[in-house]
Motif scaffolding. Structure first.
Motif, PDB file in Angstrom:
ATOM      1  N   GLU A   3     -10.558   5.205  -2.100  1.00 54.42           N
ATOM      2  CA  GLU A   3     -11.028   3.832  -2.331  1.00 54.42           C
ATOM      3  C   GLU A   3     -11.125   3.552  -3.826  1.00 54.42           C
ATOM      4  N   GLY A   4     -10.664   2.412  -4.250  1.00 50.49           N
ATOM      5  CA  GLY A   4     -10.732   2.041  -5.655  1.00 50.49           C
ATOM      6  C   GLY A   4      -9.466   2.334  -6.438  1.00 50.49           C
ATOM      7  N   GLU A   5      -8.539   3.106  -5.853  1.00 55.83           N
ATOM      8  CA  GLU A   5      -7.304   3.428  -6.572  1.00 55.83           C
ATOM      9  C   GLU A   5      -6.257   2.335  -6.455  1.00 55.83           C
ATOM     10  N   SER A   6      -6.249   1.630  -5.351  1.00 52.88           N
ATOM     11  CA  SER A   6      -5.234   0.589  -5.177  1.00 52.88           C
ATOM     12  C   SER A   6      -5.754  -0.750  -5.699  1.00 52.88           C
ATOM     13  N   CYS A   7      -4.831  -1.641  -5.940  1.00 47.77           N
ATOM     14  CA  CYS A   7      -5.145  -2.976  -6.460  1.00 47.77           C
ATOM     15  C   CYS A   7      -6.089  -3.712  -5.517  1.00 47.77           C
ATOM     16  N   ILE A   8      -6.971  -4.495  -6.097  1.00 42.82           N
ATOM     17  CA  ILE A   8      -7.900  -5.274  -5.281  1.00 42.82           C
ATOM     18  C   ILE A   8      -7.177  -6.349  -4.467  1.00 42.82           C
ATOM     19  N   ASN A   9      -5.953  -6.689  -4.853  1.00 41.89           N
ATOM     20  CA  ASN A   9      -5.155  -7.687  -4.134  1.00 41.89           C
ATOM     21  C   ASN A   9      -4.109  -7.054  -3.222  1.00 41.89           C
ATOM     22  N   TYR A  10      -4.175  -5.750  -3.044  1.00 38.30           N
ATOM     23  CA  TYR A  10      -3.137  -4.995  -2.337  1.00 38.30           C
ATOM     24  C   TYR A  10      -2.741  -5.623  -0.998  1.00 38.30           C
ATOM     25  N   GLU A  12      -3.038  -8.589   0.212  1.00 31.91           N
ATOM     26  CA  GLU A  12      -2.545  -9.966   0.191  1.00 31.91           C
ATOM     27  C   GLU A  12      -1.294 -10.133  -0.669  1.00 31.91           C
ATOM     28  N   CYS A  13      -0.874  -9.099  -1.363  1.00 30.90           N
ATOM     29  CA  CYS A  13       0.174  -9.201  -2.363  1.00 30.90           C
ATOM     30  C   CYS A  13       1.576  -9.358  -1.751  1.00 30.90           C
ATOM     31  N   PRO A  14       2.330 -10.358  -2.189  1.00 33.98           N
ATOM     32  CA  PRO A  14       3.702 -10.537  -1.719  1.00 33.98           C
ATOM     33  C   PRO A  14       4.613  -9.355  -2.077  1.00 33.98           C
ATOM     34  N   VAL A  15       4.308  -8.642  -3.155  1.00 27.87           N
ATOM     35  CA  VAL A  15       5.118  -7.483  -3.532  1.00 27.87           C
ATOM     36  C   VAL A  15       4.953  -6.374  -2.493  1.00 27.87           C
ATOM     37  N   VAL A  16       3.751  -6.142  -2.044  1.00 27.77           N
ATOM     38  CA  VAL A  16       3.503  -5.139  -1.004  1.00 27.77           C
ATOM     39  C   VAL A  16       4.213  -5.544   0.279  1.00 27.77           C
ATOM     40  N   LYS A  17       4.126  -6.808   0.630  1.00 24.17           N
ATOM     41  CA  LYS A  17       4.799  -7.295   1.841  1.00 24.17           C
ATOM     42  C   LYS A  17       6.315  -7.158   1.720  1.00 24.17           C
ATOM     43  N   ALA A  18       6.849  -7.450   0.535  1.00 29.92           N
ATOM     44  CA  ALA A  18       8.295  -7.302   0.317  1.00 29.92           C
ATOM     45  C   ALA A  18       8.708  -5.840   0.466  1.00 29.92           C
ATOM     46  N   TYR A  19       7.901  -4.933  -0.030  1.00 33.48           N
ATOM     47  CA  TYR A  19       8.179  -3.498   0.133  1.00 33.48           C
ATOM     48  C   TYR A  19       8.152  -3.121   1.617  1.00 33.48           C
ATOM     49  N   ILE A  29       5.282  -0.140  -5.890  1.00 32.94           N
ATOM     50  CA  ILE A  29       3.985   0.104  -5.261  1.00 32.94           C
ATOM     51  C   ILE A  29       3.309   1.299  -5.914  1.00 32.94           C
ATOM     52  N   ARG A  30       4.046   2.378  -6.089  1.00 29.91           N
ATOM     53  CA  ARG A  30       3.481   3.590  -6.698  1.00 29.91           C
ATOM     54  C   ARG A  30       3.057   3.352  -8.146  1.00 29.91           C
ATOM     55  N   MET A  31       3.887   2.650  -8.906  1.00 34.99           N
ATOM     56  CA  MET A  31       3.598   2.449 -10.327  1.00 34.99           C
ATOM     57  C   MET A  31       2.457   1.466 -10.576  1.00 34.99           C
ATOM     58  N   TYR A  32       2.395   0.430  -9.777  1.00 37.00           N
ATOM     59  CA  TYR A  32       1.419  -0.628 -10.045  1.00 37.00           C
ATOM     60  C   TYR A  32       0.347  -0.734  -8.962  1.00 37.00           C
ATOM     61  N   CYS A  33       0.727  -1.027  -7.756  1.00 36.01           N
ATOM     62  CA  CYS A  33      -0.239  -1.325  -6.694  1.00 36.01           C
ATOM     63  C   CYS A  33      -1.177  -0.163  -6.385  1.00 36.01           C
ATOM     64  N   GLU A  34      -0.657   1.051  -6.453  1.00 36.64           N
ATOM     65  CA  GLU A  34      -1.465   2.238  -6.175  1.00 36.64           C
ATOM     66  C   GLU A  34      -1.752   3.028  -7.441  1.00 36.64           C
ATOM     67  N   GLY A  35      -1.374   2.483  -8.568  1.00 32.22           N
ATOM     68  CA  GLY A  35      -1.558   3.202  -9.822  1.00 32.22           C
ATOM     69  C   GLY A  35      -2.258   2.361 -10.861  1.00 32.22           C
ATOM     70  N   ASN A  36      -1.501   1.924 -11.819  1.00 35.97           N
ATOM     71  CA  ASN A  36      -2.045   1.203 -12.965  1.00 35.97           C
ATOM     72  C   ASN A  36      -2.052  -0.306 -12.689  1.00 35.97           C
ATOM     73  N   TRP A  37      -2.786  -0.728 -11.661  1.00 35.16           N
ATOM     74  CA  TRP A  37      -2.712  -2.107 -11.196  1.00 35.16           C
ATOM     75  C   TRP A  37      -3.248  -3.130 -12.183  1.00 35.16           C
TER      76      TRP A  37
END
Length: 68
Positions: A3-10, A12-19, A29-37
């Motif tokens: 908890e707390g590692e992924s983006c707070i918008n994970y 709802e994010c269109p990028v996650v849905k596109a993936y 996703i690895r670089m931003y959404c689950e990393g340095n968001w």
């Protein structure tokens, strides 16, 4: 994922849905959404203007295929 590692918008994010639909590579996703968001251009736009277009990728580049 801890908890707390992924983006707070994970979720709802269109990028996650596109993936999830196979439209973009999982590296985003690895670089931003689950990393340095906090470095994500989408997150930063949301903070500044309250939204970000669906076609903006986390690095700020544009991917027209993601337009609705």
């Amino acid at each position: 994922m801890v908890e707390g590692e992924s983006c707070i918008n994970y979720h709802e994010c269109p990028v996650v849905k596109a993936y999830e639909h196979g439209k973009i590579d999982g590296e985003w996703i690895r670089m931003y959404c689950e990393g340095n968001w906090k470095e994500c251009a989408r997150f930063q736009l949301d903070e500044i203007i309250g939204n970000s277009p669906d076609f903006v990728l986390p690095d700020g580049s544009v991917e027209e295929r993601l337009s609705r």
